[in-house]
Design an enzyme around this catalytic site. Sequence first.
Site, PDB file in Angstrom:
ATOM      1  N   SER A 110       0.863  -1.192   0.000  1.00  0.00           N
ATOM      2  CA  SER A 110       0.000   0.000   0.000  1.00  0.00           C
ATOM      3  C   SER A 110       0.891   1.232   0.000  1.00  0.00           C
ATOM      4  O   SER A 110       1.121   1.846  -1.027  1.00  0.00           O
ATOM      5  CB  SER A 110      -0.962  -0.021   1.179  1.00  0.00           C
ATOM      6  N   GLY A 111       1.437   1.619   1.167  1.00  0.00           N
ATOM      7  CA  GLY A 111       2.310   2.794   1.206  1.00  0.00           C
ATOM      8  C   GLY A 111       3.795   2.453   1.110  1.00  0.00           C
ATOM      9  O   GLY A 111       4.634   3.337   0.968  1.00  0.00           O
ATOM     10  N   HIS A 113       5.878   1.410   3.451  1.00  0.00           N
ATOM     11  CA  HIS A 113       6.693   1.852   4.590  1.00  0.00           C
ATOM     12  C   HIS A 113       7.132   0.716   5.500  1.00  0.00           C
ATOM     13  O   HIS A 113       7.648   0.963   6.579  1.00  0.00           O
ATOM     14  CB  HIS A 113       5.953   2.919   5.407  1.00  0.00           C
ATOM     15  N   GLY A 181      -3.258   0.618   4.108  1.00  0.00           N
ATOM     16  CA  GLY A 181      -3.291  -0.848   4.055  1.00  0.00           C
ATOM     17  C   GLY A 181      -2.426  -1.500   5.113  1.00  0.00           C
ATOM     18  O   GLY A 181      -2.889  -2.346   5.889  1.00  0.00           O
ATOM     19  N   ILE A 240      -6.604  -6.356   1.824  1.00  0.00           N
ATOM     20  CA  ILE A 240      -7.623  -5.437   2.316  1.00  0.00           C
ATOM     21  C   ILE A 240      -7.860  -4.349   1.279  1.00  0.00           C
ATOM     22  O   ILE A 240      -6.921  -3.719   0.784  1.00  0.00           O
ATOM     23  CB  ILE A 240      -7.221  -4.869   3.683  1.00  0.00           C
ATOM     24  N   ASN A 474       4.025  -3.113  13.670  1.00  0.00           N
ATOM     25  CA  ASN A 474       4.174  -2.092  12.620  1.00  0.00           C
ATOM     26  C   ASN A 474       5.630  -1.623  12.493  1.00  0.00           C
ATOM     27  O   ASN A 474       5.979  -0.982  11.504  1.00  0.00           O
ATOM     28  CB  ASN A 474       3.282  -0.887  12.891  1.00  0.00           C
ATOM     29  N   TYR A 475       6.447  -1.902  13.515  1.00  0.00           N
ATOM     30  CA  TYR A 475       7.874  -1.586  13.415  1.00  0.00           C
ATOM     31  C   TYR A 475       8.620  -2.876  13.114  1.00  0.00           C
ATOM     32  O   TYR A 475       9.388  -3.397  13.925  1.00  0.00           O
ATOM     33  CB  TYR A 475       8.383  -0.939  14.712  1.00  0.00           C
TER      34      TYR A 475
HETATM   35  C1  LIG Z   1       8.727   7.058   8.465  1.00  0.00           C
HETATM   36  C2  LIG Z   1       7.773   6.114   9.153  1.00  0.00           C
HETATM   37  C3  LIG Z   1       6.928   6.595  10.144  1.00  0.00           C
HETATM   38  C4  LIG Z   1       6.026   5.757  10.776  1.00  0.00           C
HETATM   39  N1  LIG Z   1       5.214   6.260  11.761  1.00  0.00           N
HETATM   40  C5  LIG Z   1       4.313   5.438  12.366  1.00  0.00           C
HETATM   41  C6  LIG Z   1       3.430   5.916  13.374  1.00  0.00           C
HETATM   42  O1  LIG Z   1       3.447   7.092  13.735  1.00  0.00           O
HETATM   43  N2  LIG Z   1       2.558   5.042  13.936  1.00  0.00           N
HETATM   44  C7  LIG Z   1       2.524   3.737  13.567  1.00  0.00           C
HETATM   45  O2  LIG Z   1       1.696   2.993  14.093  1.00  0.00           O
HETATM   46  N3  LIG Z   1       3.356   3.252  12.634  1.00  0.00           N
HETATM   47  C8  LIG Z   1       4.236   4.073  12.024  1.00  0.00           C
HETATM   48  N4  LIG Z   1       5.070   3.562  11.064  1.00  0.00           N
HETATM   49  C9  LIG Z   1       4.995   2.137  10.742  1.00  0.00           C
HETATM   50  C10 LIG Z   1       3.918   1.880   9.704  1.00  0.00           C
HETATM   51  O3  LIG Z   1       2.641   1.959  10.302  1.00  0.00           O
HETATM   52  C11 LIG Z   1       4.109   0.488   9.131  1.00  0.00           C
HETATM   53  O4  LIG Z   1       5.354   0.420   8.482  1.00  0.00           O
HETATM   54  C12 LIG Z   1       2.992   0.114   8.171  1.00  0.00           C
HETATM   55  O5  LIG Z   1       2.957  -1.276   8.003  1.00  0.00           O
HETATM   56  C13 LIG Z   1       3.177   0.782   6.839  1.00  0.00           C
HETATM   57  O6  LIG Z   1       2.059   0.615   6.026  1.00  0.00           O
HETATM   58  P1  LIG Z   1       2.246   0.794   4.452  1.00  0.00           P
HETATM   59  O7  LIG Z   1       0.975   0.453   3.801  1.00  0.00           O
HETATM   60  O8  LIG Z   1       2.864   2.121   4.186  1.00  0.00           O
HETATM   61  O9  LIG Z   1       3.390  -0.273   4.174  1.00  0.00           O
HETATM   62  P2  LIG Z   1       3.575  -1.495   3.183  1.00  0.00           P
HETATM   63  O10 LIG Z   1       5.054  -1.675   3.138  1.00  0.00           O
HETATM   64  O11 LIG Z   1       2.863  -1.282   1.914  1.00  0.00           O
HETATM   65  O12 LIG Z   1       2.901  -2.689   3.949  1.00  0.00           O
HETATM   66  C14 LIG Z   1       3.291  -3.130   5.234  1.00  0.00           C
HETATM   67  C15 LIG Z   1       2.794  -4.546   5.461  1.00  0.00           C
HETATM   68  O13 LIG Z   1       1.379  -4.600   5.305  1.00  0.00           O
HETATM   69  C16 LIG Z   1       1.022  -5.432   4.202  1.00  0.00           C
HETATM   70  N5  LIG Z   1      -0.038  -4.766   3.441  1.00  0.00           N
HETATM   71  C17 LIG Z   1       0.019  -3.537   2.855  1.00  0.00           C
HETATM   72  N6  LIG Z   1      -1.144  -3.255   2.272  1.00  0.00           N
HETATM   73  C18 LIG Z   1      -1.960  -4.300   2.485  1.00  0.00           C
HETATM   74  C19 LIG Z   1      -3.306  -4.581   2.097  1.00  0.00           C
HETATM   75  N7  LIG Z   1      -4.018  -3.722   1.371  1.00  0.00           N
HETATM   76  N8  LIG Z   1      -3.838  -5.761   2.465  1.00  0.00           N
HETATM   77  C20 LIG Z   1      -3.112  -6.643   3.178  1.00  0.00           C
HETATM   78  N9  LIG Z   1      -1.843  -6.432   3.576  1.00  0.00           N
HETATM   79  C21 LIG Z   1      -1.272  -5.263   3.226  1.00  0.00           C
HETATM   80  C22 LIG Z   1       2.286  -5.574   3.393  1.00  0.00           C
HETATM   81  O14 LIG Z   1       2.291  -6.745   2.606  1.00  0.00           O
HETATM   82  C23 LIG Z   1       3.345  -5.560   4.469  1.00  0.00           C
HETATM   83  O15 LIG Z   1       3.426  -6.815   5.089  1.00  0.00           O
HETATM   84  C24 LIG Z   1       5.979   4.395  10.418  1.00  0.00           C
HETATM   85  C25 LIG Z   1       6.834   3.918   9.429  1.00  0.00           C
HETATM   86  C26 LIG Z   1       7.725   4.749   8.787  1.00  0.00           C
HETATM   87  C27 LIG Z   1       8.637   4.214   7.748  1.00  0.00           C
END
Ligand SMILES: Cc1cc2nc3c(=O)[nH]c(=O)nc-3n(C[C@H](O)[C@H](O)[C@H](O)COP(=O)(O)OP(=O)(O)OC[C@H]3O[C@@H](n4cnc5c(N)ncnc54)[C@H](O)[C@@H]3O)c2cc1C
Length: 530
Positions: A110-111, A113, A181, A240, A474-475
């Site tokens: 999704s994002g 991160h 996501g 999702i 999430n970390y």
């Molecule tokens: C700079 C930074 C700041 C952050 N700050 C915070 C914060 O303030 N609070 C906090 O709680 N967390 C924070 N995080 C952690 C962040 O919430 C997690 O890294 C989160 O998983 C990122 O979601 P994403 O969709 O961007 O990542 P992605 O890398 O896209 O996904 C992360 C995980 O979720 C799975 N996934 C993604 N989308 C879906 C979907 N649609 N359906 C099923 N599975 C999916 C992926 O396969 C992977 O396993 C931060 C991270 C970074 C890098």
Amino acid sequence: MKFRNPPVLLFILSVLSLSIPWTTAGTVSIDGFLQCLTKYPHPAHTIQESIYTPQNSSFQSVLVAHINNRRYSTAATPKPLAIIAAKNESHVQATVLCAKHHGLQIKIRSGGHDFEGLSYTSDVPFVILDMFNINSIDVNVADKSAWVHSGATLGEVYYAIGTKTNVYGFPAGICPTVGAGGHFSGGGYGFLMRKYGLSVDNIVDARLVTANGRILDRKSMGEDLFWAIRGGGGASFGVILSWKLKLVPVPAKVTVFNLTKTIEEGVTDLVYKWQTLAPQLPKEVFLRAQPQVKNIDTKGNKTVAVSFIGHFLGTSDKVVALLNESFPELGLQRKDCYEVSWVESTVFWAESPIGTPIEILLSKPTEPETFYKGKSDYVKQPIPKHVFDSIWKKMIEIEHIWMDWNPHGGRMSEISESATPYPHRAGNLFFALYYSSWYDEGIEATNKYVSFTRELYDMMTPYVSKSPREAFQNYRDLDIGANQDNKTNFETATLYGRNYFKGNFDRLVRVKTMVDPLNFFKHKQSIPPL
Ligand SMILES: Cc1cc2nc3c(=O)[nH]c(=O)nc-3n(C[C@H](O)[C@H](O)[C@H](O)COP(=O)(O)OP(=O)(O)OC[C@H]3O[C@@H](n4cnc5c(N)ncnc54)[C@H](O)[C@@H]3O)c2cc1C
Ligand SMILES: *[C@@H]1O[C@H](CO)[C@@H](O)[C@H](O)[C@H]1NC(C)=O
Ligand SMILES: *[C@@H]1O[C@H](CO)[C@@H](O)[C@H](O)[C@H]1NC(C)=O
Ligand SMILES: *[C@@H]1O[C@H](CO)[C@@H](O)[C@H](O)[C@H]1NC(C)=O
Ligand SMILES: *[C@@H]1O[C@H](CO)[C@@H](O)[C@H](O)[C@H]1NC(C)=O
Ligand SMILES: *[C@@H]1O[C@H](CO)[C@@H](O)[C@H](O)[C@H]1NC(C)=O
Ligand SMILES: *[C@@H]1O[C@H](CO)[C@@H](O)[C@H](O)[C@H]1NC(C)=O
């Protein structure tokens, strides 16, 4: 568990079983997979315009646009055979079913991160199912709710809410480019957590695509699966598509401040007091401590500066009076405070100057900036004062590191450990993020900073949670146990599973066994079926 199939899906499934022969396990056919995608009816958008293979000129830019960590964007990083940037749910269903039939692993992004790149890397042949095009947000102020598609970023969510109302908000994370996501499926904490808990404590519905290509909502997926995806990580259970958020009331003006003190200014005493005080403050106050290394002169001498970053659901007069009474050593004054709307406070947390237009929440990265390594810990007993001195010393040695210390208490302590997969509730003073980041390329720099980060983490062992040493899912941290992408070992999964989820791991395994017994949805730290 009851599955309700819309008629069009039954049609899709029958077309598929007629026209696509199962391949033998282990053989991977990218051509077959790509052909398979086009055999589906795609009523809204043809799927061609969603498919990027290395031959497409924009493959590389689409790949890196949602890579956040440069450690996973090097020449050595395994690349996907294709990226399916789905534009419609029928693209998602087709990707899941065709990948399954052609023995391909999918990585859902999704994002992007994920700290360890699990949404876009794998050590077996794989495709990325990219969700960034499915990002619309529908805010319904009268109903105090919003439907948010998975590809939306937190910044887009905050902007969509903030342009419709200034008396409702949503508790979620601090970085605006994080995706809905991954963030919501992993818990989601932020500056409203002491008042309202995590994002997952305020999510009331969701739609997802299962390993069988079916689309389920809360009612049709049942409470077990709905429980699991709110903190257990989405990528073990399905894709999702969207979440329904329950908005929470906020005052038209909130107060924010950021006061920084160094070791020389007595910050050790402040932090020592902060660790037991911050979790006991009224729920309306969130007071993060953020230690980072700072130069004191131009001769290379360094110190640690701790920023006390505050958010109060109320006026500056009130928070100044409140902290003057309970934490006079901090010396907070009215002139340090800014009264802004809730959405403007999300801009403040994103480290933009007060007054920055909220459109900054919509800005999108085009490639990763830094290399980084993150780890997390939960602190349950006050840390002795002398230990802070050792922490500062180690940080100065590492230099490229900062920490976020986030107080628990308030609403976090009222929610039971098993209400969601996120088990770190009552009994925690605060939780810590260790985050080192650097710009130097190459494996040597990476090895150096990663091992520094581990050294600080090891040093903290006596002062943090034990058996299990709890961690925030999430970390993402592969140090606490990781499987290979092609083989999920149950014992290894139990290691990270207990750290992330404590006793909730067992229920996650039961849900997994029920909804994805063949373990199609997997990654290095996924939930294994029995
Ligand atoms: C700079 C930074 C700041 C952050 N700050 C915070 C914060 O303030 N609070 C906090 O709680 N967390 C924070 N995080 C952690 C962040 O919430 C997690 O890294 C989160 O998983 C990122 O979601 P994403 O969709 O961007 O990542 P992605 O890398 O896209 O996904 C992360 C995980 O979720 C799975 N996934 C993604 N989308 C879906 C979907 N649609 N359906 C099923 N599975 C999916 C992926 O396969 C992977 O396993 C931060 C991270 C970074 C890098
Ligand atoms: C990628 O290239 C293929 C083959 O030329 C084409 O069919 C497809 O539409 C292209 N994808 C995008 C997103 O442009
Ligand atoms: C997909 O297309 C259908 C049919 O046009 C539409 O109803 C649905 O909202 C679309 N879904 C997404 C996620 O775009
Ligand atoms: C999994 O992949 C690794 C390399 O990526 C390989 O060495 C190993 O044999 C594979 N295991 C299985 C069970 O396929
Ligand atoms: C700053 O560095 C210089 C040179 O290394 C050293 O002599 C001095 O004592 C340092 N000052 C402080 C305040 O640490
Ligand atoms: C803080 O409290 C002290 C006494 O308790 C009082 O004298 C002082 O004016 C207060 N300061 C502020 C900014 O409220
Ligand atoms: C708080 O101040 C520190 C030190 O100046 C700075 O690094 C940090 O970005 C600030 N944070 C916010 C949210 O303003």
